[in-house]
Write an enzyme that holds these catalytic residues in place. Structure first.
Site, PDB file in Angstrom:
ATOM      1  N   LYS A 226       0.816  -1.207   0.000  1.00 56.10           N
ATOM      2  CA  LYS A 226       0.000   0.000   0.000  1.00 56.10           C
ATOM      3  C   LYS A 226       0.858   1.269   0.000  1.00 56.10           C
ATOM      4  CE  LYS A 226      -4.080  -1.969   0.004  1.00 56.10           C
ATOM      5  NZ  LYS A 226      -4.919  -2.073   1.207  1.00 56.10           N
ATOM      6  N   ARG A 260      -4.015 -10.263   4.405  1.00 58.07           N
ATOM      7  CA  ARG A 260      -4.285 -10.334   2.969  1.00 58.07           C
ATOM      8  C   ARG A 260      -3.061  -9.798   2.227  1.00 58.07           C
ATOM      9  NH1 ARG A 260      -6.419  -7.063  -1.108  1.00 58.07           N
ATOM     10  NH2 ARG A 260      -7.766  -8.157  -2.622  1.00 58.07           N
TER      11      ARG A 260
END
Length: 281
Positions: A226, A260
């Site tokens: 991210k 995840r």
């Protein structure tokens, strides 16, 4: 075609069984999209996508999360129609399910989720936490499957208290779930790292993961590659494996039940080594 599973009790048992090992589970990401932020286009070819699923299983994934609509967390995504989403999923999802690992369908559309569940998908992963498609909550209740509900916002607002916003969002989602008849013990909470948040707010959410445990439900953390990592250490998405692993190890230490990730092999290795070191004390 797999039969629908209408009893929530069965799903509760399956979620409990899935989490039974008492260690963080690794959810491998499989994006069959042309525009995902990290690996867009790599797995559009169905044969390549299925091969990737097989590889992640060998690498130690516990769950596979398959998505056909980009939910890229910062800008540029206009979404796709249900028809386009299903066109991407049809040649891939049944084969991935046939590999034998629990499969999560990553979608915000109830119609897509219903199709995937009929194929044998085991989990629904809704990145709008039952708050975007009005039919999603009743669909999940009907099938009685576990559901991952993620915090999201249409855009980031650096002025808000992001932790309070996530808590309020989860409270609303749990109200929707209860009204629809979703068993509470089938719900997993995801604070939505990188979604509708500034990089600083993502870091704040990760620092305050304990705040989200007040609901007594399992947490999923998806920080893989991210943008907040680049705010700390400038890098492109594929150069953020180190930051991803560091984040997920901290999340695991704070009690995250599911991680995840894009990089399954590296994450599994990091978790195993951490557990071995802690066990050697």
């Amino acid at each position: 075609m797999a039969l629908a599973r209408p009893l929530a009790a069965a799903a509760t048992a399956s979620l409990a069984a899935l989490l039974a090992p008492g260690r963080p589970l690794v959810m491998g990401i499989l994006n069959v999209t042309p525009d995902s932020f990290s690996d867009g286009g790599r797995f559009v070819d169905p044969s390549v996508a299925v091969a990737r699923a097989r590889t992640m299983i060998v690498q130690g994934a516990d769950i596979l999360d398959v998505g056909a609509e980009s939910t890229r967390p910062y800008g540029g995504n206009q979404g796709v129609s249900a028809d386009d989403e299903l066109a991407r999923l049809r040649p891939v999802l049944p084969e991935v399910i046939g590999l034998g690992l629990p499969v999560s369908i990553d979608t915000i559309k109830a119609s897509t989720a219903a199709w995937a569940l009929d194929q044998g998908a085991a989990i629904v992963n809704d990145v709008w936490g039952l708050q975007r498609d009005p039919a999603m909550a009743s669909l999940v209740a009907k099938y009685g499957v576990p559901v991952i509900v993620m915090h999201n916002r249409d855009k980031a607002d650096p002025a808000i208290d992001i932790v309070a916003d996530v808590v309020a969002f989860f409270a609303r989602t749990l109200e929707i779930a209860a009204q629809a008849g979703i068993a509470r013990a089938t719900i997993v909470l995801d604070p939505g790292i990188g979604f509708g948040k500034t990089p600083e707010q993502s870091l704040t959410c990760l620092h305050h993961l304990a705040e989200f445990k007040r609901f007594g439900l399992p947490l999923l953390v998806g920080a893989s590659r991210k943008r907040f990592i680049a705010s700390v250490s400038p890098s492109e998405p594929t150069e953020r494996i180190g930051g991803s692993i560091a984040t997920h190890l901290i999340a695991a230490r704070e009690g995250a039940a599911i991680l995840r990730v894009h990089d399954v092999q590296e994450t599994v290795q990091a978790l195993r080594v951490t557990a071995a070191i802690e066990g050697a004390r």
